[in-house]
Design a protein around this motif. Structure first.
Motif, PDB file in Angstrom:
ATOM      1  N   ASP A  31       0.787  -1.065  -0.094  1.00  0.00           N
ATOM      2  CA  ASP A  31      -0.110   0.449  -0.297  1.00  0.00           C
ATOM      3  C   ASP A  31       1.057   1.117   0.237  1.00  0.00           C
ATOM      4  OD1 ASP A  31      -2.145  -1.506   0.005  1.00  0.00           O
ATOM      5  OD2 ASP A  31      -2.870  -1.058   2.377  1.00  0.00           O
ATOM      6  N   TYR A  32       2.003   0.888  -0.067  1.00  0.00           N
ATOM      7  CA  TYR A  32       3.229   2.418   0.793  1.00  0.00           C
ATOM      8  C   TYR A  32       4.192   2.366  -0.494  1.00  0.00           C
ATOM      9  CZ  TYR A  32       1.496   2.673   5.198  1.00  0.00           C
ATOM     10  OH  TYR A  32       0.856   3.069   6.031  1.00  0.00           O
ATOM     11  N   GLU A  33       4.135   3.346  -1.237  1.00  0.00           N
ATOM     12  CA  GLU A  33       4.909   3.990  -2.246  1.00  0.00           C
ATOM     13  C   GLU A  33       6.144   3.960  -1.842  1.00  0.00           C
ATOM     14  OE1 GLU A  33       4.632   5.486  -5.502  1.00  0.00           O
ATOM     15  OE2 GLU A  33       2.551   4.239  -5.062  1.00  0.00           O
ATOM     16  N   ASP A  34       7.660   3.328  -2.890  1.00  0.00           N
ATOM     17  CA  ASP A  34       8.809   3.377  -2.818  1.00  0.00           C
ATOM     18  C   ASP A  34       9.032   4.736  -1.870  1.00  0.00           C
ATOM     19  OD1 ASP A  34       9.035   1.175  -3.241  1.00  0.00           O
ATOM     20  OD2 ASP A  34       9.861   1.432  -5.394  1.00  0.00           O
ATOM     21  N   VAL A  89       2.580   9.617  12.455  1.00  0.00           N
ATOM     22  CA  VAL A  89       2.084  10.723  12.107  1.00  0.00           C
ATOM     23  C   VAL A  89       0.997  11.509  13.258  1.00  0.00           C
ATOM     24  CG1 VAL A  89      -0.074   9.950  10.837  1.00  0.00           C
ATOM     25  CG2 VAL A  89       0.581  12.945  10.502  1.00  0.00           C
ATOM     26  N   GLU A  90       0.389  10.322  14.112  1.00  0.00           N
ATOM     27  CA  GLU A  90       0.059  10.116  15.062  1.00  0.00           C
ATOM     28  C   GLU A  90       0.503  10.749  16.712  1.00  0.00           C
ATOM     29  OE1 GLU A  90      -2.552   7.080  15.152  1.00  0.00           O
ATOM     30  OE2 GLU A  90      -1.868   6.229  13.801  1.00  0.00           O
ATOM     31  N   ASP A 126      18.064   3.657   4.290  1.00  0.00           N
ATOM     32  CA  ASP A 126      18.233   4.674   3.966  1.00  0.00           C
ATOM     33  C   ASP A 126      17.047   5.164   3.665  1.00  0.00           C
ATOM     34  OD1 ASP A 126      19.373   7.004   3.097  1.00  0.00           O
ATOM     35  OD2 ASP A 126      20.514   6.610   2.106  1.00  0.00           O
ATOM     36  N   LEU A 127      16.694   5.835   4.108  1.00  0.00           N
ATOM     37  CA  LEU A 127      14.927   6.711   3.448  1.00  0.00           C
ATOM     38  C   LEU A 127      15.366   8.111   3.918  1.00  0.00           C
ATOM     39  CD1 LEU A 127      13.059   4.192   5.170  1.00  0.00           C
ATOM     40  CD2 LEU A 127      13.523   4.691   2.777  1.00  0.00           C
ATOM     41  N   ASP A 128      14.988   9.538   2.954  1.00  0.00           N
ATOM     42  CA  ASP A 128      14.830  10.422   3.434  1.00  0.00           C
ATOM     43  C   ASP A 128      14.087  10.780   4.928  1.00  0.00           C
ATOM     44  OD1 ASP A 128      16.620  12.816   2.692  1.00  0.00           O
ATOM     45  OD2 ASP A 128      14.513  13.490   1.891  1.00  0.00           O
ATOM     46  N   GLY A 129      14.583  11.708   5.555  1.00  0.00           N
ATOM     47  CA  GLY A 129      13.791  12.063   7.025  1.00  0.00           C
ATOM     48  C   GLY A 129      14.093  10.645   8.086  1.00  0.00           C
ATOM     49  N   TYR A 130      15.017  10.019   7.668  1.00  0.00           N
ATOM     50  CA  TYR A 130      14.974   8.666   9.019  1.00  0.00           C
ATOM     51  C   TYR A 130      16.161   8.689   8.850  1.00  0.00           C
ATOM     52  CZ  TYR A 130      14.324   4.403  11.083  1.00  0.00           C
ATOM     53  OH  TYR A 130      14.094   3.292  11.520  1.00  0.00           O
ATOM     54  N   MET A 131      16.863   8.730  10.661  1.00  0.00           N
ATOM     55  CA  MET A 131      17.747   8.762  10.720  1.00  0.00           C
ATOM     56  C   MET A 131      17.511   7.010  11.952  1.00  0.00           C
ATOM     57  SD  MET A 131      20.039  10.742  13.092  1.00  0.00           S
ATOM     58  CE  MET A 131      20.265  10.026  14.282  1.00  0.00           C
ATOM     59  N   GLU A 148      10.107  17.403   8.812  1.00  0.00           N
ATOM     60  CA  GLU A 148      10.084  17.322   7.303  1.00  0.00           C
ATOM     61  C   GLU A 148       9.267  15.959   6.976  1.00  0.00           C
ATOM     62  OE1 GLU A 148      13.067  19.174   5.113  1.00  0.00           O
ATOM     63  OE2 GLU A 148      12.678  19.436   3.104  1.00  0.00           O
ATOM     64  N   ALA A 149       9.923  14.741   6.773  1.00  0.00           N
ATOM     65  CA  ALA A 149       9.789  13.784   6.436  1.00  0.00           C
ATOM     66  C   ALA A 149       8.264  13.431   6.707  1.00  0.00           C
ATOM     67  CB  ALA A 149      10.375  12.606   7.361  1.00  0.00           C
ATOM     68  N   LEU A 150       7.680  14.016   8.327  1.00  0.00           N
ATOM     69  CA  LEU A 150       6.127  13.665   8.873  1.00  0.00           C
ATOM     70  C   LEU A 150       5.146  14.881   7.908  1.00  0.00           C
ATOM     71  CD1 LEU A 150       6.103  13.835  13.115  1.00  0.00           C
ATOM     72  CD2 LEU A 150       6.222  11.433  11.281  1.00  0.00           C
ATOM     73  N   GLU A 151       6.099  15.609   7.416  1.00  0.00           N
ATOM     74  CA  GLU A 151       4.969  16.816   6.864  1.00  0.00           C
ATOM     75  C   GLU A 151       5.084  16.075   5.548  1.00  0.00           C
ATOM     76  OE1 GLU A 151       6.890  20.262   7.051  1.00  0.00           O
ATOM     77  OE2 GLU A 151       6.734  20.524   8.916  1.00  0.00           O
ATOM     78  N   LYS A 152       5.275  15.417   5.096  1.00  0.00           N
ATOM     79  CA  LYS A 152       5.544  14.643   3.626  1.00  0.00           C
ATOM     80  C   LYS A 152       4.443  12.998   3.281  1.00  0.00           C
ATOM     81  CE  LYS A 152       9.469  16.977   2.021  1.00  0.00           C
ATOM     82  NZ  LYS A 152      10.914  16.000   1.281  1.00  0.00           N
ATOM     83  N   GLY A 153       4.041  12.561   5.278  1.00  0.00           N
ATOM     84  CA  GLY A 153       3.279  11.400   4.992  1.00  0.00           C
ATOM     85  C   GLY A 153       4.603  10.793   5.573  1.00  0.00           C
ATOM     86  N   PHE A 154       5.361  10.517   5.706  1.00  0.00           N
ATOM     87  CA  PHE A 154       6.248   9.518   6.363  1.00  0.00           C
ATOM     88  C   PHE A 154       5.660   8.480   7.334  1.00  0.00           C
ATOM     89  CE2 PHE A 154      10.073   7.049   8.212  1.00  0.00           C
ATOM     90  CZ  PHE A 154      10.644   6.779   7.256  1.00  0.00           C
ATOM     91  N   SER A 155       5.917   7.324   7.408  1.00  0.00           N
ATOM     92  CA  SER A 155       5.139   6.243   8.311  1.00  0.00           C
ATOM     93  C   SER A 155       6.247   5.148   8.250  1.00  0.00           C
ATOM     94  CB  SER A 155       4.053   5.922   7.477  1.00  0.00           C
ATOM     95  OG  SER A 155       3.398   4.330   8.003  1.00  0.00           O
TER      96      SER A 155
END
Lengths: 249, 259
Positions: A31-34, A89-90, A126-131, A148-155
């Motif tokens: 259900d998730y995009e790359d 996001v929650e 290696d994911l942008d905004g995730y360390m 920034e990653a959260l704003e873009k919907g990172f889950s």
């Protein structure tokens, strides 16, 4: 091989218990995009943190188990991400306890070699905004997600999807299930017993292979080998190899 | 930073007491002030003066991490190289003191006796790898330049040789320059002299004329720095109009880090 079959059953019981309490959500990895990888610096300092997981002051656990028994993994839900607790996001601005568990199904003829290879895949995310920082021998994982990653919907779904996709590229891996726990310290601590047993088994296997040590009287893992048939199999195999090498000079 | 690549590493060294820490703190302040860079400030001086100059508190040093790991090794719980590296990476990140757009790392006192080459080498690898995540790394070194190579980083981009106007200060940086050029004590792309606490340009010119050092910049005597030192106030809080901050800005402009 069934080095972890018994622990996988305990993990299933843990999931069932949380499910009975209505605490789990199942996310399909496809259900998730790359999510893009970080092209530059991926350092996330305190003021950029959107959510922090498993900070050294919080409960944290991380381990990986594998099996050749398809039935075991089906119960963990192959290709799915099981979430015990809130998604990112929650949890804006929060620091949460964290556990990341990977359950793999495949064919692992040489369990030690597989372990070495698989553990490196887990680290190579290696994911942008995730360390993240992980210490497998202490079973700790400490992650930060940027605002920034959260704003873009990172889950957590993005992390799970990346892990599943990466592991499925391995020839020896047929199916992968990922479990994340972000609910409470108690829920993470409940995994401690399973996690300890996993580490003792991995430790025993590593010691056998790396030190070629078969003196059970002086070994701190003798109780684990007595308990786990598959460890005894690995030991017998290694001993036979050693005898063959000695005989052949 | 214009067209310069990310991950610029600037090391500052010179005799004790010439103002290395103050200059490193001023450069940190100015680079953080840009707002678009992540800065890592490394205190490689055992006196750990950069922490107070930046107004941060050191809870754990690299040397503490090293000692902990050596204890683990002695207990036979070493693990393999990858496991040790993962543990060090985790512990070094945990030891960072984080401020606004900057992080601080203290190396601590030189290691105790005993050869733990693998631990030292892994630690250096971890610091080098962490440094790559930052836009600029500033290292406040000590007089012994080889310590930077041995304990922090094999190579840097810019090496600032800091001296006051004393002959001793100039002799120390001249020795460092020789060590770098002849014995590759540390690899660097550019090396230059910064004279600190000079009365005027004439004094600076006289010193430079009598040495083989290439002058990068000079910093005037500054009563505000003296007052901050005297009262134990963090240098990072110095006013932007302080003469030494203005000079530090010139240093960074020369290095291409400020417009």
């Amino acid at each position: 091989m069934g080095l972890f079959n018994e622990t996988i059953k305990d993990l299933e019981a843990y999931i069932q218990k949380k499910e009975d309490k209505g605490k789990i959500r199942i996310i399909k990895h496809d259900d998730y995009e790359d999510w893009p990888s970080s092209n530059t610096s991926n350092i996330i300092l305190k003021e950029d943190i959107g959510v922090e997981l498993g900070n050294p002051e919080m409960a944290s656990d991380s381990f990986m188990v594998w099996t050749e028994d398809l039935e075991s993994l089906e119960k963990i839900r192959s290709g799915m991400i099981t979430l015990v607790g809130p998604d990112l996001v929650e949890s804006w601005g929060k620091s949460l306890p964290f556990a990341q568990i990977l359950v793999l199904k495949g064919h692992f003829e040489d369990e030690y070699e597989c372990y070495r290879r698989l553990i490196n895949i887990e680290r190579d995310i290696d994911l942008d905004g995730y360390m993240f920082r992980a210490v497998p021998q202490r079973r700790r994982i400490w992650s930060r997600v940027s605002k920034e990653a959260l704003e873009k919907g990172f889950s957590l779904g993005n992390i799970g999807k990346t892990l599943i996709d990466k592991f499925k590229k391995e020839d020896s891996v047929d199916a992968v299930g990922v479990i994340f726990v972000t609910s409470t310290t108690k829920d993470v601590k409940e995994l401690e017993d399973i996690s300890n047993r996993v580490q003792r088994r991995v430790g025993a296997m590593n010691k056998m292979v790396e030190e070629m040590s078969f003196d059970c009287n002086s070994c701190e893992y003798s109780d684990v080998c007595d308990e786990v048939r598959d460890l005894r199999k690995i030991r017998r195999k290694l001993q036979e190899t050693e005898v063959r090498v000695t005989r052949n000079g | 930073m214009g067209d310069r690549r990310r991950g610029e590493i600037i090391a500052v060294c010179g005799k004790g007491g010439v103002g290395k820490t103050a200059i490193t703190a001023m450069m940190t302040k100015l680079l953080v002030g840009r707002g678009d860079l992540k800065i890592l400030a490394i205190d490689a001086d055992p006196a750990v003066g950069l922490a107070s100059a930046l107004g941060v508190e050191v809870k754990k040093t690299i040397n503490d991490i090293r000692d902990d790991l050596i204890d683990t090794v002695k207990e036979g719980k070493r693990g393999d190289k990858y496991e040790m590296a993962a543990m060090l990476d985790y512990e070094v990140f945990k030891a960072l003191e984080e401020g606004s757009n900057f992080a601080f790392l203290a190396i601590g006192r030189p290691e105790s006796a005993g050869c733990y080459c693998q631990v030292n080498s892994l630690l250096k690898e971890v610091i080098e790898s962490l440094s790559k995540s930052f836009d600029v790394v500033l290292i406040d070194g000590e007089a012994g330049i080889e310590q930077i190579n041995r304990r922090v980083m094999r190579s840097v981009d810019d090496l600032l040789l800091i001296s006051d106007t004393s002959a001793k200060g100039i002799n120390v940086v001249s020795s460092i320059k020789r060590l770098v050029e002849n014995e590759k004590a540390v690899e660097c792309e550019r090396m230059g002299l910064v004279i600190n606490r000079a009365r005027n340009k004439e004094e600076v010119d006289e010193i430079v004329a009598n040495s083989s050092l290439n002058l990068l910049e000079w910093v005037p005597e500054d009563d505000m720095v003296r007052e901050y030192d005297f009262n134990g106030k963090p240098i990072i809080d110095l006013s932007d109009t302080s003469p030494s901050i203005i000079a530090a800005r010139r240093i960074l402009k020369t290095l291409g880090m400020l417009a």
